[in-house]
Design a protein around this motif. Structure first.
Motif: not given
Length: 41
Positions: A15-18, A34-37
């Motif tokens: 989602x955010x690219x972390x 809020x989602x699994x990496x």
């Protein structure tokens, strides 16, 4: 569910690219936005 299992694994948030690199294994699952990496291969 992807559990952290060894030092050096790299996980990314779709989602955010972390990006996270495992330095010490503690088990469990990495969650970001809020989602699994997902593991980067």
């Amino acid at each position: 569910m992807v559990n952290v299992s060894k030092v050096g694994q790299v996980y990314v948030c779709n989602i955010c690219g972390n990006v996270v690199e495992v330095k010490e294994v503690g088990g469990g699952e990495l969650i970001c936005c809020g989602e699994p990496m997902t593991i980067r291969e």
